[in-house]
Every structure is written in C-alpha cells, then in structure tokens.
Motif scaffolding. Structure first.
Motif, PDB file in Angstrom:
ATOM      1  N   GLY A  17      50.086  34.362  46.402  1.00  0.00           N
ATOM      2  CA  GLY A  17      49.655  34.530  45.018  1.00  0.00           C
ATOM      3  C   GLY A  17      50.755  34.400  43.982  1.00  0.00           C
ATOM      4  O   GLY A  17      50.511  34.596  42.790  1.00  0.00           O
ATOM      5  N   ALA A  20      49.947  31.844  41.219  1.00  0.00           N
ATOM      6  CA  ALA A  20      48.953  32.301  40.251  1.00  0.00           C
ATOM      7  C   ALA A  20      49.589  33.221  39.220  1.00  0.00           C
ATOM      8  O   ALA A  20      49.261  33.174  38.033  1.00  0.00           O
ATOM      9  CB  ALA A  20      47.807  33.005  40.967  1.00  0.00           C
ATOM     10  N   GLY A  26      46.919  30.349  33.420  1.00  0.00           N
ATOM     11  CA  GLY A  26      45.749  30.801  34.164  1.00  0.00           C
ATOM     12  C   GLY A  26      44.990  29.687  34.861  1.00  0.00           C
ATOM     13  O   GLY A  26      43.805  29.826  35.156  1.00  0.00           O
ATOM     14  N   GLY A  29      44.125  30.086  40.684  1.00  0.00           N
ATOM     15  CA  GLY A  29      43.512  31.331  41.140  1.00  0.00           C
ATOM     16  C   GLY A  29      43.489  31.381  42.652  1.00  0.00           C
ATOM     17  O   GLY A  29      43.650  30.361  43.332  1.00  0.00           O
ATOM     18  N   ALA A  35      45.506  29.489  47.323  1.00  0.00           N
ATOM     19  CA  ALA A  35      45.642  29.139  45.915  1.00  0.00           C
ATOM     20  C   ALA A  35      44.889  27.848  45.616  1.00  0.00           C
ATOM     21  O   ALA A  35      44.921  26.895  46.404  1.00  0.00           O
ATOM     22  CB  ALA A  35      47.118  28.972  45.559  1.00  0.00           C
ATOM     23  N   LEU A  38      42.049  25.936  39.545  1.00  0.00           N
ATOM     24  CA  LEU A  38      40.682  26.206  39.097  1.00  0.00           C
ATOM     25  C   LEU A  38      40.319  25.438  37.833  1.00  0.00           C
ATOM     26  O   LEU A  38      39.164  25.073  37.636  1.00  0.00           O
ATOM     27  CB  LEU A  38      40.501  27.702  38.843  1.00  0.00           C
ATOM     28  N   ARG A  80      41.563  37.609  28.355  1.00  0.00           N
ATOM     29  CA  ARG A  80      42.151  38.415  29.425  1.00  0.00           C
ATOM     30  C   ARG A  80      42.855  39.638  28.857  1.00  0.00           C
ATOM     31  O   ARG A  80      42.796  40.735  29.431  1.00  0.00           O
ATOM     32  CB  ARG A  80      43.136  37.578  30.246  1.00  0.00           C
ATOM     33  N   GLN A  90      40.478  38.254  38.706  1.00  0.00           N
ATOM     34  CA  GLN A  90      40.923  37.011  39.327  1.00  0.00           C
ATOM     35  C   GLN A  90      39.837  36.440  40.224  1.00  0.00           C
ATOM     36  O   GLN A  90      39.296  37.124  41.095  1.00  0.00           O
ATOM     37  CB  GLN A  90      42.185  37.279  40.148  1.00  0.00           C
ATOM     38  N   ALA A  91      39.488  35.165  40.006  1.00  0.00           N
ATOM     39  CA  ALA A  91      38.389  34.546  40.752  1.00  0.00           C
ATOM     40  C   ALA A  91      38.760  34.346  42.212  1.00  0.00           C
ATOM     41  O   ALA A  91      39.840  33.864  42.527  1.00  0.00           O
ATOM     42  CB  ALA A  91      38.034  33.195  40.131  1.00  0.00           C
ATOM     43  N   ARG A  92      37.854  34.698  43.093  1.00  0.00           N
ATOM     44  CA  ARG A  92      38.077  34.461  44.512  1.00  0.00           C
ATOM     45  C   ARG A  92      36.764  34.597  45.269  1.00  0.00           C
ATOM     46  O   ARG A  92      35.859  35.306  44.846  1.00  0.00           O
ATOM     47  CB  ARG A  92      39.098  35.451  45.088  1.00  0.00           C
ATOM     48  N   PRO A 114      35.007  32.738  35.863  1.00  0.00           N
ATOM     49  CA  PRO A 114      35.474  31.469  35.303  1.00  0.00           C
ATOM     50  C   PRO A 114      34.320  30.493  35.147  1.00  0.00           C
ATOM     51  O   PRO A 114      33.283  30.615  35.815  1.00  0.00           O
ATOM     52  CB  PRO A 114      36.481  30.967  36.352  1.00  0.00           C
ATOM     53  N   ALA A 117      34.538  27.086  39.394  1.00  0.00           N
ATOM     54  CA  ALA A 117      35.119  27.676  40.599  1.00  0.00           C
ATOM     55  C   ALA A 117      34.515  26.977  41.817  1.00  0.00           C
ATOM     56  O   ALA A 117      33.363  26.539  41.774  1.00  0.00           O
ATOM     57  CB  ALA A 117      34.829  29.170  40.664  1.00  0.00           C
TER      58      ALA A 117
END
Length: 220
Positions: A17, A20, A26, A29, A35, A38, A80, A90-92, A114, A117
């Motif tokens: 990370g 990121a 930004g 992500g 990683a 995005l 943010r 954080q997008a995941r 987001p 994605a």
C-alpha cells in the motif's frame, strides 16, 4: 489522448500500500490486497509512487489514457478532507466472510465509493437505504449475496445521489440494478435518484425495486 501514465504489475505487487499512500492525487487504491490504478484521470504521470514501491511493480508507459483532470483531483481531495481523511474509505474488494457476511467490496457508503472500480465490472448492483439492513433480518442472504452493495440515505446525507450514480452507471459495465428501500416517504428519494441516474446515463439496464415495511416485510 496518448500520454505518460503509470503501469502496475500485479505479479510484483506485494500489497504493502505504499504507492497508494504516496499518490497525492488518489489515483491508486488497494483491492483484494493488490494496488490498482483506479482513476486514469487522477494520474498526473509524474510518478511520486514509483520510488515508494519496494518491489519495482510500478513503471511508466505511453498509451491512450484519459486526460489528467486536476479539478476533479482537487474536488476529491476536498471530499476526502471533509470525511476526516478516513482510511476506511479506501476502495477495495472484500473476501467473502463466510455465512455471516455477503459483503463483496468496501466502502459501501454511496457518498464514499469511487466512481470507477474493478468490482463494478459486470456487477449486479444493489442500491439500498441504510435502514433496510436493520429492518430485514436476513438482508445479507436475501439481497446482498452475489451483488455489489451501495447504501445511503438522501435525507440524512443531504445529497442528491443522481449525479454520482449516473457516472457510476455510465463509466462501468453494470449488468443490472436492484433498489431496496423502506416504505417511508423520505426513502422515495433513493428510488427517484436511481431512476434519474439511469436516464442521465443513457443506458437501459434491468431495474428492480423492493419496498420493505418498517418491520422488514417485503411489500413488493
């Protein structure tokens, strides 16, 4: 346009990370421990992330990419900051949590997710009033399983979701949409926002609307 932009080798990425964190725009992500770039339009091509990567997984390439949008980057930074810089935004993707959870991605709050994605690709999208999961005891199995879940409340958030939803629909390969709302009148704002977003996106997608009573019974 053809321009310089970063490229991330997922085979070399160890999921630390660092990139990121180093990307001030930004654009990068973490999704499912890797990683990803995005937002192409958030990448300025300067490469602050390159020296941060301990495995050499990031490099430059020249290719067709969206133009760097500084205004959008600044707006996202302001958003943010308004969210107190919460790292939970954080997008995941999320690994299945067993029988107890059907959540497939994070974040789930519509105002934090987001616009683009990887988990939106081919998604069966669930857009739900945030009260619905508390009203319906088996919400995960009945509505969330196999879907990408976004929740919100236009009244509490004070946001018209139609614009952001239109972007999500227009810029991703969404397969279908299910709206789960409560019977209370204020919840109609969620359904109306989705219908306006669909119209604004220019796409025709299957749309189902489920209405719950305050005790969780499905009305229709």
């Amino acid at each position: 346009m053809i321009r310089r932009i970063i490229k991330i080798d997922s085979e070399k990425c160890n999921g630390c990370g660092a990139c990121a964190s180093a990307c001030h725009e930004g654009a990068i992500g973490m999704i499912d421990g890797k990683a990803y770039l995005l937002r192409e339009d958030y990448c300025d091509g300067l490469g602050d992330c390159l020296p941060a990567c301990p495995t050499g997984a990031i490099s430059f390439e020249q290719r067709e990419a969206a133009v760097y949008d500084e205004a959008a980057v600044q707006a996202a930074k302001a958003q943010r900051a308004g969210a107190s810089g919460c790292p939970g935004a954080q997008a995941r993707a999320v690994a299945p949590g067993g029988a107890a959870s059907a959540l497939a991605q994070w974040p789930v709050q519509l105002k934090l997710t987001p616009v683009r994605a990887p988990y939106f690709h081919g998604a069966d999208l669930l857009i739900a009033a945030d009260c619905a999961a508390y009203a319906h005891g088996d919400f995960h199995n009945t509505f969330m399983r196999g879907r990408i879940t976004l929740i919100g409340c236009p009244k509490l958030d004070g946001i018209d979701y139609a614009g952001k939803l239109a972007q999500i629909i227009a810029e991703n390969d969404i397969a279908r949409i299910t709206v789960v709302r409560m019977e209370v009148p204020c919840c109609g704002g969620m359904e109306h926002a989705v219908r306006r977003a669909l119209q604004a996106s220019g796409k025709q997608l299957p749309l189902a609307v489920v209405t719950l009573t305050t005790n969780g019974t499905v009305l229709r």
